[in-house]
Design an enzyme around this catalytic site. Structure first.
Site, PDB file in Angstrom:
ATOM      1  N   ASN A 207      35.120  44.261  31.492  1.00  0.00           N
ATOM      2  CA  ASN A 207      33.697  44.564  31.693  1.00  0.00           C
ATOM      3  C   ASN A 207      33.613  45.841  32.520  1.00  0.00           C
ATOM      4  O   ASN A 207      33.860  45.816  33.724  1.00  0.00           O
ATOM      5  CB  ASN A 207      33.039  43.386  32.424  1.00  0.00           C
TER       6      ASN A 207
ATOM      7  N   LYS B  58      31.086  47.476  33.359  1.00  0.00           N
ATOM      8  CA  LYS B  58      29.853  47.594  34.155  1.00  0.00           C
ATOM      9  C   LYS B  58      29.279  49.005  33.973  1.00  0.00           C
ATOM     10  O   LYS B  58      29.400  49.559  32.882  1.00  0.00           O
ATOM     11  CB  LYS B  58      30.128  47.227  35.625  1.00  0.00           C
TER      12      LYS B  58
ATOM     13  N   HIS C 292      25.767  37.327  33.499  1.00  0.00           N
ATOM     14  CA  HIS C 292      26.628  37.836  34.571  1.00  0.00           C
ATOM     15  C   HIS C 292      25.896  37.728  35.909  1.00  0.00           C
ATOM     16  O   HIS C 292      24.682  37.932  35.962  1.00  0.00           O
ATOM     17  CB  HIS C 292      27.024  39.284  34.287  1.00  0.00           C
TER      18      HIS C 292
ATOM     19  N   GLU D  21      25.649  39.648  38.309  1.00  0.00           N
ATOM     20  CA  GLU D  21      24.891  40.858  38.704  1.00  0.00           C
ATOM     21  C   GLU D  21      23.533  40.897  38.002  1.00  0.00           C
ATOM     22  O   GLU D  21      22.551  41.382  38.558  1.00  0.00           O
ATOM     23  CB  GLU D  21      25.731  42.115  38.411  1.00  0.00           C
TER      24      GLU D  21
ATOM     25  N   GLU E 118      32.967  32.830  36.891  1.00  0.00           N
ATOM     26  CA  GLU E 118      33.075  33.951  37.822  1.00  0.00           C
ATOM     27  C   GLU E 118      32.444  33.548  39.157  1.00  0.00           C
ATOM     28  O   GLU E 118      31.222  33.664  39.332  1.00  0.00           O
ATOM     29  CB  GLU E 118      32.352  35.183  37.274  1.00  0.00           C
TER      30      GLU E 118
ATOM     31  N   GLY F  86      34.419  41.634  42.791  1.00  0.00           N
ATOM     32  CA  GLY F  86      34.460  42.936  43.453  1.00  0.00           C
ATOM     33  C   GLY F  86      34.787  42.871  44.936  1.00  0.00           C
ATOM     34  O   GLY F  86      34.622  43.851  45.650  1.00  0.00           O
TER      35      GLY F  86
ATOM     36  N   SER G 101      37.947  39.605  40.964  1.00  0.00           N
ATOM     37  CA  SER G 101      39.101  40.224  41.629  1.00  0.00           C
ATOM     38  C   SER G 101      40.435  39.856  40.972  1.00  0.00           C
ATOM     39  O   SER G 101      41.452  39.706  41.669  1.00  0.00           O
ATOM     40  CB  SER G 101      39.108  39.889  43.127  1.00  0.00           C
TER      41      SER G 101
HETATM   42  P1  13P Z   1      35.980  42.363  39.466  1.00  0.00           P
HETATM   43  O1  13P Z   1      37.190  42.122  38.583  1.00  0.00           O
HETATM   44  O2  13P Z   1      35.784  43.810  39.787  1.00  0.00           O
HETATM   45  O3  13P Z   1      35.970  41.474  40.652  1.00  0.00           O
HETATM   46  O4  13P Z   1      34.704  41.969  38.580  1.00  0.00           O
HETATM   47  C1  13P Z   1      34.704  40.769  37.877  1.00  0.00           C
HETATM   48  C2  13P Z   1      33.537  40.759  36.989  1.00  0.00           C
HETATM   49  O5  13P Z   1      32.404  40.739  37.440  1.00  0.00           O
HETATM   50  C3  13P Z   1      33.772  40.798  35.544  1.00  0.00           C
HETATM   51  O6  13P Z   1      32.622  40.535  34.821  1.00  0.00           O
END
Ligand code: 13P
Length: 255
Positions: free
Chosen positions: A9, A11, A98, A100, A170, A176, A216
Site C-alpha cells: 500500500n 498510500k 483502512h 487512515e 491492521e 507506521g 510495521s
Molecule cells: P506500515 O507498514 O507503514 O506500518 O503501514 C501499514 C499499513 O497501513 C498498510 O496498509
C-alpha cells in the site's frame, strides 16, 4: 487452499515515474520466484492505476489494487472515484476500511459496507481492513472491536460474496509506528477472526479466507509473522516503497 498474498500500500507516495520505476525493479527482483507461490498486489494512488495495470498485465503473479473507492456507483461527487472507474483501469482489488480512511475521513462501518457492496458489484475484490487502536488493546477490547467491524461491515454478505474477500488485520497502534504486533498477538487475532468467520459462514469459507497482517511489517519480522498458522501474508506500507525491503518481505514466504 487459501492464497498467500503480499500487498504493498503505497498510500500518498511516489510520482508516476518513481512508481513505475519501483515496479520495474520489483518485477526484475522477483522473476526467479515461482509465479504462483505468493500473489503480489500493488496498491498505488488512483492516478497511477492505469499505467501500473498496463505494466503488470502480462506479468504473472501480480495484481493491482486501488486504496479506496466511493460508496456510490456514480454521480455528482466532485473529486471522487467509483469502483467502476477503478475496474476500467485494469485493477482487480480495492483496499476498503483502512484505518487512515476511518480516522482522517470519518469512514464508519455502515459506509464501508456500502463500499464493499459497490466494489463487489463491479467485480473488484475488497481487501477489507480491521483492527483496534492502542487504547482498545490496552483495555482488552480488541476482540470486541474487531468482531463489531466484521459484523457491521461484512456479515450482511452472502456466502458467495464473502468468499471473494481478503481481510487485513491492521492494529492501528502498529501502523507506521515501528511497533509490530508480536507473532503471538497476530496469530491470536487472526485465529479469532477466522473463528468468527467460521461461526457465520462455516469451515469451508473460513479456511479459504486469506487474512493478511499489516503494521510495521519489515524484512526483519516478516518471516516470523508469516510463519503463524493463520497469517496468510501482509499488507505493507512503508517497506513497500523500497524494492529491497518489499522483495525481502515477499521472499519471507520462500524461506
Ligand atoms: P506500515 O507498514 O507503514 O506500518 O503501514 C501499514 C499499513 O497501513 C498498510 O496498509
Amino acid at each position: 487452499m487459501r492464497k498467500k498474498i503480499v500487498a504493498g500500500n503505497w498510500k500518498m507516495n511516489k510520482s508516476l515515474s518513481q512508481g513505475l520505476q519501483l515496479i520495474d525493479e520489483i518485477i526484475a527482483a522477483t522473476s526467479d520466484l515461482p509465479s504462483n507461490s505468493v500473489l503480489k498486489i500493488i496498491a498505488p494512488p488512483y492516478t497511477h492505476l492505469a499505467s501500473v495495470s498496463e505494466k503488470l498485465k502480462s506479468v504473472t503473479g501480480f495484481a493491482v489494487a486501488a486504496q479506496n473507492c466511493h460508496h456510490m456507483p456514480n454521480g455528482a461527487f466532485t473529486g471522487e472515484v467509483s469502483a467502476e472507474m477503478i475496474k476500467s483501469t485494469g485493477a482487480n482489488y480495492v483496499i476498503i476500511g483502512h484505518s487512515e480512511r476511518r480516522q482522517y475521513f470519518g469512514e464508519n462501518d455502515t459506509l464501508l459496507a456500502q463500499k464493499v457492496n459497490v466494489a463487489l458489484a463491479n467485480n473488484l475484490i475488497p481487501i477489507f481492513c480491521i483492527g483496534e487502536n492502542g487504547d482498545e488493546r490496552k483495555t482488552n477490547q480488541h476482540l470486541e472491536v474487531v468482531k463489531k467491524q466484521l459484523k457491521e461491515a461484512l456479515f450482511h454478505l452472502t456466502p458467495i460474496d464473502f468468499s471473494k474477500l481478503v481481510i487485513a488485520y491492521e492494529p492501528v497502534w502498529a501502523i507506521g509506528t515501528g511497533v509490530t504486533a508480536t507473532s503471538h498477538q497476530a496469530q491470536g487475532m487472526h485465529n479469532y477472526i477466522r473463528s468468527e468467520i467460521n461461526k457465520k459462514y462455516g469451515k469451508d469459507i473460513s479456511e479459504n479466507t486469506s487474512i493478511l497482517y499489516g503494521g510495521s511489517c519489515n524484512p526483519q519480522n516478516a518471516q516470523e509473522l508469516f510463519a503463524c498458522l493463520d497469517v496468510d501474508g501482509g499488507l505493507i506500507g512503508g517497506a513497500s516503497l523500497k524494492t529491497t525491503d518489499f522483495v525481502s518481505i515477499i521472499n519471507s514466504f520462500a524461506n
